[in-house]
Design a protein around this motif. Structure first.
Motif, mmCIF file in Angstrom:
data_model
loop_
_atom_site.group_PDB
_atom_site.id
_atom_site.type_symbol
_atom_site.label_atom_id
_atom_site.label_comp_id
_atom_site.label_asym_id
_atom_site.label_seq_id
_atom_site.Cartn_x
_atom_site.Cartn_y
_atom_site.Cartn_z
ATOM 1 N N LYS A 270 0.848 -1.195 0.000
ATOM 2 C CA LYS A 270 0.000 0.000 0.000
ATOM 3 C C LYS A 270 0.879 1.239 0.000
ATOM 4 O O LYS A 270 1.892 1.275 0.704
ATOM 5 C CB LYS A 270 -0.926 0.039 1.224
ATOM 6 N N SER A 271 0.497 2.248 -0.764
ATOM 7 C CA SER A 271 1.216 3.521 -0.714
ATOM 8 C C SER A 271 0.970 4.156 0.648
ATOM 9 O O SER A 271 0.032 3.788 1.365
ATOM 10 C CB SER A 271 0.735 4.452 -1.820
ATOM 11 N N PHE A 272 1.810 5.140 1.015
ATOM 12 C CA PHE A 272 1.674 5.722 2.348
ATOM 13 C C PHE A 272 0.305 6.367 2.552
ATOM 14 O O PHE A 272 -0.310 6.241 3.608
ATOM 15 C CB PHE A 272 2.769 6.760 2.609
ATOM 16 N N GLY A 273 -0.198 7.049 1.518
ATOM 17 C CA GLY A 273 -1.498 7.700 1.645
ATOM 18 C C GLY A 273 -2.639 6.735 1.870
ATOM 19 O O GLY A 273 -3.670 7.100 2.448
ATOM 20 N N GLU A 274 -2.480 5.466 1.435
ATOM 21 C CA GLU A 274 -3.524 4.449 1.591
ATOM 22 C C GLU A 274 -3.219 3.477 2.724
ATOM 23 O O GLU A 274 -4.007 2.571 2.994
ATOM 24 C CB GLU A 274 -3.686 3.659 0.286
ATOM 25 N N SER A 275 -2.097 3.655 3.393
ATOM 26 C CA SER A 275 -1.686 2.701 4.433
ATOM 27 C C SER A 275 -2.517 2.864 5.699
ATOM 28 O O SER A 275 -3.170 3.890 5.914
ATOM 29 C CB SER A 275 -0.205 2.889 4.764
ATOM 30 N N SER A 276 -2.476 1.840 6.525
ATOM 31 C CA SER A 276 -3.242 1.854 7.769
ATOM 32 C C SER A 276 -2.837 3.014 8.664
ATOM 33 O O SER A 276 -3.675 3.685 9.264
ATOM 34 C CB SER A 276 -3.029 0.530 8.516
ATOM 35 N N ILE A 277 -1.526 3.281 8.750
ATOM 36 C CA ILE A 277 -1.042 4.345 9.627
ATOM 37 C C ILE A 277 -1.576 5.703 9.192
ATOM 38 O O ILE A 277 -1.968 6.530 10.018
ATOM 39 C CB ILE A 277 0.501 4.345 9.681
ATOM 40 N N SER A 278 -1.618 5.942 7.888
ATOM 41 C CA SER A 278 -2.121 7.214 7.383
ATOM 42 C C SER A 278 -3.606 7.361 7.690
ATOM 43 O O SER A 278 -4.068 8.422 8.120
ATOM 44 C CB SER A 278 -1.878 7.315 5.871
ATOM 45 N N LYS A 279 -4.364 6.283 7.481
ATOM 46 C CA LYS A 279 -5.801 6.326 7.754
ATOM 47 C C LYS A 279 -6.068 6.531 9.237
ATOM 48 O O LYS A 279 -6.978 7.266 9.627
ATOM 49 C CB LYS A 279 -6.469 5.036 7.269
ATOM 50 N N ILE A 280 -5.284 5.865 10.086
ATOM 51 C CA ILE A 280 -5.469 5.985 11.533
ATOM 52 C C ILE A 280 -5.156 7.404 12.004
ATOM 53 O O ILE A 280 -5.916 8.009 12.762
ATOM 54 C CB ILE A 280 -4.589 4.951 12.268
ATOM 55 N N LEU A 281 -4.039 7.954 11.550
ATOM 56 C CA LEU A 281 -3.665 9.307 11.947
ATOM 57 C C LEU A 281 -4.682 10.328 11.447
ATOM 58 O O LEU A 281 -5.055 11.253 12.179
ATOM 59 C CB LEU A 281 -2.269 9.632 11.405
ATOM 60 N N GLU A 282 -5.144 10.142 10.231
ATOM 61 C CA GLU A 282 -6.134 11.064 9.674
ATOM 62 C C GLU A 282 -7.445 10.960 10.439
ATOM 63 O O GLU A 282 -8.105 11.968 10.715
ATOM 64 C CB GLU A 282 -6.350 10.753 8.202
ATOM 65 N N LEU A 283 -7.809 9.735 10.811
ATOM 66 C CA LEU A 283 -9.044 9.522 11.555
ATOM 67 C C LEU A 283 -8.991 10.234 12.905
ATOM 68 O O LEU A 283 -9.937 10.911 13.306
ATOM 69 C CB LEU A 283 -9.266 8.011 11.750
ATOM 70 N N VAL A 284 -7.870 10.107 13.616
ATOM 71 C CA VAL A 284 -7.728 10.749 14.928
ATOM 72 C C VAL A 284 -7.761 12.263 14.786
ATOM 73 O O VAL A 284 -8.414 12.965 15.563
ATOM 74 C CB VAL A 284 -6.425 10.289 15.618
#
Length: 713
Positions: free
Chosen positions: A294-308
């Motif tokens: 997964k690219s960084f923009g689609e990765s779990s970490i990016s989604k989690i940080l954006e969600l928070v």
């Protein structure tokens, strides 16, 4: 329905919480804007718009509003979370704040001149000159902003209040207090900004999981690059002590991974060839070679940080109340101060205008609502940050607040209260079929199913399967599957499937999930698969009840016997078994009818198969959602490991957050009301008034940070 277009604007230099609330309110009412929310902690304005064609016009109008209210704020557009600006990355500390306070040197010189006046003899003219010089040096920025805002129609803000109060003090010949009000207001603002910046840093540190770099493998060389520059399919190397920068699959090496940043769990997770790893994990021992999926923009970490970060866009009722309250509170107090200055001297004997004007000025100093406007959203955002540190993602302050009113918790069974790791524990044959033939037929029938039960059957069979031999595969919702293998029609599923096809089958009271098999409508036998209860499920149910949950319910498609055994073992109040997906929604509707409007119903499921029920519940909680896009999308709260006990932790954090927010509201309003009364009666001076403004705000901000203490939760 078309998805809203979302734009995020970074407001660099935004330091006034009251002004932030005004910006949000005005952007919200712009034509074409569906919703607007400002995150004062991270200085990010999020705008949701229905028509993409209106975006440039709306962004332009928004920038004009921001420039009108806060002309010193620099507005930047953020296209994605992955492209976070350096300004956002910077943790403002004491030295950074000193740099931002360009006029601090004038304030210090003014303070020194003001201090000199205490040591001078009674030379009125000379002292008055020093008072004026000190006042202008200290309060020039406030006076200039006040005049600019008045010319733009922005009257009721802290600059206006302090300017009027201090100038009024000069008018009634309270020269030392006039300078002191401005001096201590500026000092208080400085320390208040410092406290808010410290709180930003504390909350950011809780989610300090963003990787700084990736070791990209190019041939036999390693190149250190930004994670944004790594593409799907690239090979990266993670050395001991480094963070895994992106999601991927281990293709070489073994190691232990610290997943606590994402899951809140301290027990290391083993990774070896074939293991899936997520960005944000910390490699503690061996070297891992990972193929990025997964690219960084689609990765779990990016989604989690954006969600928070975006959680603040869904505001709690307390936040909305404070925003509306502040809108009316300051004008009311200002006009009350005007009435206090004018009316008593006209109707009371021996009353002087100078005395009552002074009391009115005390009113003005006290009336700034910053303590509430800053501390309430800061408290909720801190609660969301604290929950994320424990591996609990809360999608909005409203959900964190709603947890406090939870009275009914409804659980799915498989993968929520149980491990979801199934094993074949019994094989029963009938009508002349042997075990090997039965297992071959059922394995081929279940090959395309993603259900954990199907996977356990295939794992037990453990032989190569030629998928070309499988024809006419069909999933029958809530019942099982059908397929054709070697020219024979195979049915595999629960007892309801056998009944629906009029097949005589053997009933069993065995513990576990039973898969009945029929071949060409002849009953061939059944396979029993058993699941294991999670180690903390029983303690989780007990903890929830101790926190005030009135009723616990379990919904499952499993057999009645298996459901009753597990439900009674865990202490579940109500158990409903052998349910189809639509039956779960029906049961949920029945539970809704038996609760009050104030009570909240939580549904806890796996976030993938329970989407209809998750969305119907007041609060949907996805268990075991780590790395699952479906879980993050469907639920309001995501527990990033599969521990049911984290639900009790979420409730504790919600209660703690609400307690601290209520403390701030009661403290700020209580102190202001008391000082307003004392000021009106002539017992409070400017000194107490300054404390009622900046002092209360500072204490409230510091109190908000207590929510971050989650060590014992």
């Amino acid at each position: 329905m078309a998805k809203n277009t979302k734009k995020e604007l970074i407001l660099e230099g935004l330091c006034c919480a009251n002004c932030a609330a005004k910006i949000e309110a005005r952007v919200k009412i712009l034509s074409g804007v569906d919703n607007a929310s400002i995150n004062f902690v991270n200085k990010v304005l999020t705008i949701e718009m229905g028509n993409p064609e209106n975006v440039p016009k709306i962004i332009g109008m928004t920038k004009k509003i921001i420039n009108h209210i806060e002309p010193d704020v620099v507005v930047k557009e953020r296209s994605s979370f992955a492209e976070k600006s350096q300004e956002e990355e910077k943790n403002n500390g004491f030295l950074d704040l000193l740099k931002d306070k360009k006029d601090l040197i004038f304030i210090l010189i003014g303070a020194i001149i003001y201090g000199i006046t205490f040591f001078l003899n009674e030379n009125f003219t000379f002292k008055l000159v020093l008072y004026i010089v000190a006042y202008l040096l200290i309060g020039s920025e406030v006076l200039i902003k006040s005049v600019k805002n008045i010319l733009k129609g922005e009257v009721f803000d802290e600059n206006f209040l302090m300017a009027v109060a201090s100038i009024g003090a000069f008018a009634v010949k309270q020269y030392p207090e006039a300078v002191a009000v401005m001096l201590f207001y500026e000092i208080g603002e400085f320390f208040q900004d410092l406290a808010v910046d410290r709180s930003r840093k504390s909350i950011t540190d809780l989610m300090d999981i963003k990787p700084d770099f990736a070791n990209l493998k190019i041939g036999s060389d390693l190149k250190k690059v930004n994670p944004n520059d790594v593409a799907v399919g690239d090979i990266i190397v993670v050395k001991p002590g480094e963070k895994v920068p992106l999601d991927g699959k281990v293709i070489e090496g073994t190691s232990l991974l610290d997943t606590s940043n994402l899951t809140g769990e301290s027990i290391p997770r083993e990774a070896s060839i074939g293991s899936l790893v997520l960005g944000g994990f910390i490699n503690t021992s061996g070297v891992l070679t990972i193929e990025v999926n997964k690219s960084f923009g689609e990765s779990s970490i990016s989604k989690i940080l954006e969600l928070v970060e975006n959680a603040s866009s869904k505001k709690a009722k307390a936040e909305n109340f404070i925003t509306k309250f502040a809108k009316y509170y300051t004008p009311v107090v200002t006009f009350s101060a005007l009435a206090l200055a004018v009316i008593p001297p006209l109707i009371l004997p021996d009353a002087t205008f100078s005395n009552w004007i002074y009391r009115a000025l005390v009113f003005l100093v006290i009336s700034c609502p910053c303590a509430l406007v800053i501390s309430v959203p800061l408290g909720f955002f801190g609660g969301i940050g604290a929950a994320s540190k424990k591996g609990i993602l809360v999608k909005g302050s409203n959900y964190l607040e709603a947890l406090n009113n939870s009275s009914i918790v409804v659980f799915d069974k498989t993968g929520t209260l149980t491990k979801g790791i199934f094993k074949v524990t019994d094989i029963f044959t009938a009508n002349g079929f042997d075990k090997d033939t039965l297992m071959q037929y059922v394995s081929y029938a279940e090959t395309y199913s993603n259900h954990p039960i199907a996977k356990s059957i295939l794992q037990y069979y453990d032989k190569p399967i030629n998928k070309d031999e499988i024809k006419n595969y069909t999933e029958i919702s809530g019942l099982g599957v059908s397929a054709t293998f070697k020219g024979k029609n195979i049915l595999a599923g629960n007892s309801k499937l056998m009944i629906s096809k009029n097949i005589n089958f053997s009933h069993t009271d065995t513990f576990g999930s039973v898969v009945h098999i029929a071949i060409d409508n002849i009953y061939a036998g059944y396979v029993t698969i058993s699941d294991e209860v999670k180690s903390d499920s029983a303690s989780a149910i007990k903890a929830l009840k101790s926190l005030g949950i009135k009723k616990t319910v379990m919904l499952t498609g499993d057999t009645k016997k298996a459901a009753d055994i597990i439900g009674n073992q865990l202490g579940i109040d109500e158990i409903y078994s052998e349910l189809l997906p639509q039956d779960k929604v029906y049961k949920l509707e029945q539970l809704f009818k038996n609760k009050t409007n104030k009570e909240q119903l939580l549904f806890v499921g796996d976030g993938i198969n329970d989407a209809p029920v998750l969305s119907r519940a007041d609060i949907g909680v996805a268990m075991g959602g780590l790395g699952s896009d479906a879980a993050i999308e469907a639920a309001d709260i995501v527990i990033m490991d599969d521990a049911p006990s984290k639900l009790a932790t979420a409730l504790k954090i919600a209660k703690r957050t609400r307690g601290i927010v209520l403390q701030n509201i009661a403290f700020a309003l209580g102190v202001k009301i008391i000082l307003l009364l004392l000021g009106a009666l002539g017992f409070a001076t400017m000194w107490e008034a300054v404390f009622g403004d900046v002092g209360v705000a500072l204490i409230a901000v510091l109190n908000s940070m207590r929510v971050l203490n989650v060590k014992n939760m």
